[in-house]
Design a protein around this motif. Structure first.
Motif, PDB file in Angstrom:
ATOM      1  N   UNK A 173       7.952   7.881  14.932  1.00 33.54           N
ATOM      2  CA  UNK A 173       7.014   8.458  13.963  1.00 33.54           C
ATOM      3  C   UNK A 173       5.863   7.494  13.728  1.00 33.54           C
ATOM      4  N   UNK A 174       4.690   8.073  13.478  1.00 30.46           N
ATOM      5  CA  UNK A 174       3.536   7.261  13.112  1.00 30.46           C
ATOM      6  C   UNK A 174       3.340   7.342  11.606  1.00 30.46           C
ATOM      7  N   UNK A 175       2.988   6.209  11.026  1.00 33.83           N
ATOM      8  CA  UNK A 175       2.721   6.156   9.586  1.00 33.83           C
ATOM      9  C   UNK A 175       1.423   5.416   9.344  1.00 33.83           C
ATOM     10  N   UNK A 176       0.881   5.639   8.172  1.00 34.52           N
ATOM     11  CA  UNK A 176      -0.297   4.887   7.778  1.00 34.52           C
ATOM     12  C   UNK A 176      -0.031   4.239   6.435  1.00 34.52           C
ATOM     13  N   UNK A 223       0.832  -1.197   0.000  1.00 33.00           N
ATOM     14  CA  UNK A 223       0.000   0.000   0.000  1.00 33.00           C
ATOM     15  C   UNK A 223       0.861   1.239   0.000  1.00 33.00           C
ATOM     16  N   UNK A 224       0.190   2.373   0.036  1.00 32.64           N
ATOM     17  CA  UNK A 224       0.895   3.662   0.025  1.00 32.64           C
ATOM     18  C   UNK A 224       1.201   4.061   1.466  1.00 32.64           C
ATOM     19  N   UNK A 225       2.448   4.327   1.723  1.00 31.41           N
ATOM     20  CA  UNK A 225       2.846   4.736   3.073  1.00 31.41           C
ATOM     21  C   UNK A 225       2.858   6.240   3.193  1.00 31.41           C
ATOM     22  N   UNK A 226       2.318   6.742   4.311  1.00 31.07           N
ATOM     23  CA  UNK A 226       2.403   8.193   4.524  1.00 31.07           C
ATOM     24  C   UNK A 226       2.602   8.469   6.009  1.00 31.07           C
ATOM     25  N   UNK A 227       3.259   9.586   6.265  1.00 30.59           N
ATOM     26  CA  UNK A 227       3.484   9.986   7.651  1.00 30.59           C
ATOM     27  C   UNK A 227       2.189  10.529   8.228  1.00 30.59           C
ATOM     28  N   UNK A 259      12.799   4.717  13.464  1.00 29.00           N
ATOM     29  CA  UNK A 259      13.448   5.321  12.296  1.00 29.00           C
ATOM     30  C   UNK A 259      12.615   5.033  11.051  1.00 29.00           C
ATOM     31  N   UNK A 260      12.584   6.000  10.149  1.00 23.54           N
ATOM     32  CA  UNK A 260      11.912   5.790   8.863  1.00 23.54           C
ATOM     33  C   UNK A 260      12.913   6.090   7.755  1.00 23.54           C
TER      34      UNK A 260
END
Ligand code: NAD
Length: 485
Positions: A140-143, A128-132, A158-159
């Motif tokens: 950090x949280x991502x979706x 899927x598409x990862x976004x902050x 870490x990202x």
């Protein structure tokens, strides 16, 4: 996401890599090797909605193009070169669909291979598409938004952003991948077009133009610049231009700026202007290969304060750190050449830094390769750069025509050029136009990485007969003592 906008941090990792191309998947594997818990988010989707790891390189770039380059060269050899060897083939015919299936099979093996490597190294893959979504305590949280529209919440200390690049569009020739094609479309034409136009005589234009020319198309490349391959050594570029136009029949029109493309029935009329007047080219298909742009779409970098420069590249320091501690970026989405091997090494270096090690990339010794026939490859500086910097240098060149292995291969075009510092003899650059230049350049990369002089290359024993002897002789030639010329 919860109703109050917070996330259940059920899926937490030391490292989340966004992007599963050569930069991202290699970073993920290296981080996992170093004992970190790693996830890799990748959006690439193929037929049936399935994921396909490996990014542009594996899916629609390096790997499929090399498969088609090899297949088309075989076709050309069978038609034009076998007879010289006394190998007489009655009638050579082309089964394009089989050629394309072979390419697809190779791609499938490699994309599947990345999925296997992830399992082996315990990297969790998300499709899927990862976004902050924002910074959180300690990371950090991502979706991840899946192709089905579900949202998966992740958190990481870490990202690593490794989202690569996308083809640069031009308004005059919008890609539809039916008649006006990008790199993906250029790899998948189900028929050989009688006339193929290419906008941009850069790396993709030349590689794809070569494939379809060998398969039977009349190929014309329209290049906006007056200079051919300005990044290459100008002597090498000049010789390559001669070979590609005179021997291979590519029609390369320099200084040609496309002003308009008109669709007329099944034809495309490509209007362009040149200093010596305007022109129009009629083609059946048109490939647009005018460069690539960093891909940051959907990342929501603003949520964490990561910045991009005026051209859209994520801003990083030489160690691939963004301005936000804990967020890193590698590959095509950051400064530097858009090359898979540069992305891979940045990925390794970042994973090692996250693990407390000292990974780094030497940007001075990144090799370049263009897979035309013959191939171009180079490392370090070229003559025009040395002249512009007022560096005193010595030059040694040696032609493949004087090499036994090249003669037996029937690949005698091109030469090796070694540039060394006039005072210290240290290697400053090595430039190759010739068979297997992509392989031969590695010797020069190793030598430069170890700070070698041209004399070091000249004194190293090279196997005989081998193409590498041409590198040896060019190094000898720096001191005016080539032996076989
Ligand atoms: P490129 O930068 O190599 O070439 C694009 C060419 O298009 C340039 O020569 C440019 O002057 C020309 N151009 C730009 N706008 C134009 C216009 N409007 N009309 C006519 N010409 C125009 O880019 P590419 O070939 O699209 O490749 C994209 C990236 O992918 C490159 O950075 C390349 O390094 C990478 N790549 C590498 C390899 C390899 O390593 N063998 C293979 C394919 C792609």
């Amino acid at each position: 996401m919860n109703a109050d906008g917070t996330f259940d941090m059920t899926q937490q990792f030391d490292v989340v890599v966004v992007g599963g191309g050569p930069g991202g998947y290699i970073a993920a594997i290296r981080a996992a090797q170093l004992g970190l818990s790693v996830a890799c988010v990748d959006a690439w989707t193929v037929a049936g909605g399935k994921p396909s790891l490996g990014g542009t390189c594996l899916n629609v770039g390096c790997i499929p193009s090399k498969a088609l380059l090899e297949s088309s060269e075989n076709y050309e050899r069978a038609r034009h070169q076998f007879a010289e060897h006394g190998v007489l083939v009655d009638k050579v015919t082309l089964d394009l669909s089989r050629m394309l299936s072979r390419k697809d099979r190779i791609v499938g093996q490699f994309t599947g291979g990345v999925a296997y490597l992830f399992k082996k190294n315990k990297v969790t893959a998300f499709h899927g598409v990862g976004s902050f979504t924002g910074p959180v305590e300690g990371g950090f949280a991502l979706q991840v938004t899946t192709p089905q529209g579900e949202a998966i919440a992740l958190a990481a200390r870490h990202v690593i952003v490794a989202t690569g690049s996308v083809p640069r569009p031009i308004a005059v020739a919008p890609v539809d991948n039916t008649r006006i094609l990008d790199n993906a479309g250029a790899l998948a034409m189900s028929e050989v077009p009688a006339r193929l136009g290419v906008i941009g005589a850069g790396v993709i234009g030349l590689e794809m133009g070569s494939v379809w020319k060998r398969l039977g198309s009349e190929v014309t490349l329209l290049e906006a610049l007056d200079e051919f391959l300005p990044a290459a050594d100008s002597q090498v570029a000049g010789e390559a231009l001669k070979i590609l136009t005179r021997d291979q029949g590519l029609d390369i029109r320099l200084g040609a700026k496309v002003t308009r493309v008109e669709r007329k029935g099944k034809q495309l009329k490509v209007y362009y202007s040149r200093s010596d007047g305007d022109g129009v080219l009629e083609v059946d298909k048109l490939v647009v290969a005018v460069g690539r742009m960093p891909n940051t779409a959907g990342l929501n970098l603003e949520a964490v304060g990561v910045t991009v420069d005026a051209r859209g590249f994520i801003e990083v320091d030489p160690n691939c750190r963004t301005g936000v501690a804990g967020i890193w970026a590698v590959g095509d989405v950051v400064r530097g050449p858009m090359l898979a091997h540069k992305a891979e090494e940045e990925g390794v270096a970042v994973a090692e830094q996250i693990a407390g090690q000292h990974g780094h990339v030497d940007f001075n010794t990144i090799p370049w390769v263009i897979y035309t026939a013959p191939e171009l490859a180079w490392v370090g500086q070229n003559e025009q750069q040395l002249r512009a910097r007022n560096v005193a240098y010595r030059v040694g060149t040696f032609p493949f025509a004087a090499n036994g292995r090249a003669r037996s291969l029937g690949e005698t075009r091109g030469f090796v050029k070694v540039l060394a510092d006039a005072a210290t003899d240290r290697l400053l650059g090595v430039h190759i136009l010739g068979p297997f230049a992509s392989e031969l350049i590695t010797e020069a990369v190793v030598a430069m990485e170890f700070g070698a002089c041209s004399e070091d290359l000249a004194r190293i024993v090279h196997a005989h007969p081998s193409l590498a002897e041409v590198v040896h002789e060019a190094a000898l030639a720096v001191d005016g003592r080539a032996l076989n010329l």
